[in-house]
Design a protein around this motif. Structure first.
Motif, PDB file in Angstrom:
ATOM      1  N   ASP A 229       0.798  -1.226   0.000  1.00 26.04           N
ATOM      2  CA  ASP A 229       0.000   0.000   0.000  1.00 26.04           C
ATOM      3  C   ASP A 229       0.832   1.279   0.000  1.00 26.04           C
ATOM      4  O   ASP A 229       0.332   2.346  -0.347  1.00 26.04           O
ATOM      5  CB  ASP A 229      -0.931   0.020   1.225  1.00 26.04           C
ATOM      6  N   ASP A 268       0.325   0.849  -9.662  1.00 24.05           N
ATOM      7  CA  ASP A 268      -0.986   0.967  -9.010  1.00 24.05           C
ATOM      8  C   ASP A 268      -1.929  -0.125  -9.496  1.00 24.05           C
ATOM      9  O   ASP A 268      -2.679  -0.706  -8.719  1.00 24.05           O
ATOM     10  CB  ASP A 268      -1.597   2.341  -9.314  1.00 24.05           C
ATOM     11  N   LYS A 279      -6.116  -5.066  -2.634  1.00 22.06           N
ATOM     12  CA  LYS A 279      -7.444  -4.753  -3.128  1.00 22.06           C
ATOM     13  C   LYS A 279      -7.386  -4.511  -4.637  1.00 22.06           C
ATOM     14  O   LYS A 279      -6.340  -4.148  -5.170  1.00 22.06           O
ATOM     15  CB  LYS A 279      -7.989  -3.516  -2.421  1.00 22.06           C
ATOM     16  N   ASP A 282      -8.432   0.763  -7.764  1.00 20.98           N
ATOM     17  CA  ASP A 282      -9.539   1.678  -7.502  1.00 20.98           C
ATOM     18  C   ASP A 282      -9.343   2.937  -8.349  1.00 20.98           C
ATOM     19  O   ASP A 282      -8.477   3.763  -8.056  1.00 20.98           O
ATOM     20  CB  ASP A 282      -9.579   2.032  -6.013  1.00 20.98           C
ATOM     21  N   THR A 283     -10.151   3.076  -9.399  1.00 17.09           N
ATOM     22  CA  THR A 283      -9.984   4.215 -10.306  1.00 17.09           C
ATOM     23  C   THR A 283     -10.231   5.546  -9.609  1.00 17.09           C
ATOM     24  O   THR A 283      -9.536   6.538  -9.878  1.00 17.09           O
ATOM     25  CB  THR A 283     -10.934   4.083 -11.512  1.00 17.09           C
ATOM     26  N   VAL A 285      -9.773   6.318  -6.394  1.00 17.58           N
ATOM     27  CA  VAL A 285      -8.631   6.634  -5.525  1.00 17.58           C
ATOM     28  C   VAL A 285      -7.430   7.056  -6.370  1.00 17.58           C
ATOM     29  O   VAL A 285      -6.735   8.024  -6.049  1.00 17.58           O
ATOM     30  CB  VAL A 285      -8.274   5.418  -4.640  1.00 17.58           C
ATOM     31  N   TYR A 286      -7.191   6.328  -7.445  1.00 17.89           N
ATOM     32  CA  TYR A 286      -6.072   6.648  -8.344  1.00 17.89           C
ATOM     33  C   TYR A 286      -6.199   8.068  -8.877  1.00 17.89           C
ATOM     34  O   TYR A 286      -5.247   8.859  -8.829  1.00 17.89           O
ATOM     35  CB  TYR A 286      -6.055   5.641  -9.494  1.00 17.89           C
ATOM     36  N   CYS A 325      -8.505   6.710 -17.147  1.00 16.53           N
ATOM     37  CA  CYS A 325      -8.184   7.454 -15.923  1.00 16.53           C
ATOM     38  C   CYS A 325      -7.368   8.707 -16.250  1.00 16.53           C
ATOM     39  O   CYS A 325      -7.628   9.794 -15.710  1.00 16.53           O
ATOM     40  CB  CYS A 325      -7.419   6.571 -14.956  1.00 16.53           C
TER      41      CYS A 325
END
Length: 383
Positions: A229, A268, A279, A282-283, A285-286, A325
């Motif tokens: 992480d 990522d 996990k 996560d788009t 969060v990215y 993204c």
């Protein structure tokens, strides 16, 4: 009277001979001393503080130069057949690599051990020469410490005043795992296959007559690493050596890049190592972390053009997700900064890599640079 004269002559001949030999010895000693003095005078020395490095670096308490970032470099000119560079490492059990250009022509990588007392000596043909030394490895490999450079008429060189591109990225930007010409893949240490000089960023800069700085860390991403992480690039970017625990900050007033290229996302979106819990990508969060990071970069370089690069290593559906993204991030930044130059984007065609552990090889980096040249050429022209 004649016989008396002969006796006196015989008496003083040994003394005259000793005096003559003493005079000859004194002359020989003096001449040898002069020659030695002239020989010493031909070897001039530059202390580390006199050098003019380009990239991320620092000076330690001993006033020695610590080369930190990938491809950070310095140059000297000298006259003669040899140039000696006195290098060391904080860890005497470690090893590292420099690489160099001689008279504008790339030569090779130079391995040295941390416990070595002998300098690295570069040989050349008689005459005047220029030489540029580059750190082949990345910041996390540890600093290469330069104490001094010795050569006849050695003089520090300044980097030519040209537009600057800062390349922010991961192991691909570092030129990591690209060069297995001396140490085969899956052998030696991770940094044995590093070749920052041949990475796409320096290649683009040389082709377009620009300067470059590499701000890159293997395995890093915008909000997580390839298998864990943290740390992320936003967490370490301001630290001089990209280490989380580092208290010393980099002075962003040192350079003013025209373009800041950011290539982060490969790690990522990585599926991890199968050992650490991970996990799904996560788009949201990215994108949120990326927008905040660009805002941070803009506080350092308000006038710089931001360029976002996709990853040649991310293919198929993952590649499409990453590109979408980046398009979304561009839209958000352009809306936040309507008076600034719009964010530029470049999407690599998928590549089958030929380096170590899924990375681009030296030859692959040449292809990446060729793909990027028109993109960066236009951005530089529009500055």
């Amino acid at each position: 009277m004649r016989r008396h004269y002969t006796c006196i002559h015989q008496l003083f001949t040994p003394m005259a001979t000793r005096l003559h030999l003493f005079i000859l010895a004194f002359i020989a000693f003096s001449v040898n001393g002069i020659c030695n003095a002239q020989s010493v005078a031909k070897t001039d020395t530059l202390t580390a503080i006199q050098l003019k490095p380009y990239g991320r670096y620092m000076y330690n308490q001993q006033h020695n130069l610590e080369l930190i970032s990938s491809a950070v470099h310095f140059g000297v000119s000298f006259t003669g057949e040899e140039c000696a560079v006195y290098v060391s490492l904080a860890d005497t059990n470690a090893h590292n690599y420099l690489q160099y250009e001689l008279d504008g022509v790339y030569q090779k990588k130079l391995r040295f051990n941390g416990n070595s007392k002998a300098p690295i000596v570069i040989s050349a043909t008689p005459g005047k020469h220029t030489i540029w030394f580059y750190k082949a490895t990345e910041a996390h490999t540890g600093a290469i410490i330069i104490e001094k450079v010795a050569a006849n008429k050695v003089t520090p060189l300044s980097v030519q005043k040209l537009p600057l591109i800062e390349f922010i990225g991961n192991s691909i930007t570092c030129g990591a795992a690209a060069d297995a010409s001396e140490v085969p893949c899956s052998t030696g240490s991770y940094h044995d296959q590093h070749n920052a000089y041949m990475a796409y960023g320096p290649r683009v800069a040389r082709a377009l007559k620009a300067n470059f700085v590499l701000s890159s860390v293997s395995g890093i991403g915008i909000y997580r690493t390839w298998n864990m992480d943290s740390p992320s690039m936003p967490q370490v970017y301001e630290n001089v050596d990209f280490q989380v625990a580092q208290q010393q900050k980099w002075d962003f007033n040192t350079y003013s890049p025209k373009i800041v290229s950011i290539a982060l996302g490969t790690n990522d979106i990585s599926r991890g190592d199968g050992v650490h819990a991970r996990k799904p990508f996560d788009t949201a969060v990215y994108e949120a972390h990326f927008v905040k990071f660009i805002q941070l970069v803009k506080t350092k370089y308000p006038k710089a053009q931001i360029a976002l690069l996709s990853s040649p290593m991310v293919k198929g559906e993952s590649g499409k997700i990453l590109e979408n993204c980046l398009r979304s991030i561009k839209t958000k930044i352009d809306a936040l900064y309507p008076k600034d130059k719009p964010v530029a984007t470049f999407f690599f065609p998928p590549m089958d890599s030929h380096g170590c552990s899924g990375h681009p090889s030296v030859e692959d980096h040449a292809i990446l640079a060729e793909q990027l040249n028109p993109f960066f050429k236009k951005l530089l022209k529009d500055q």
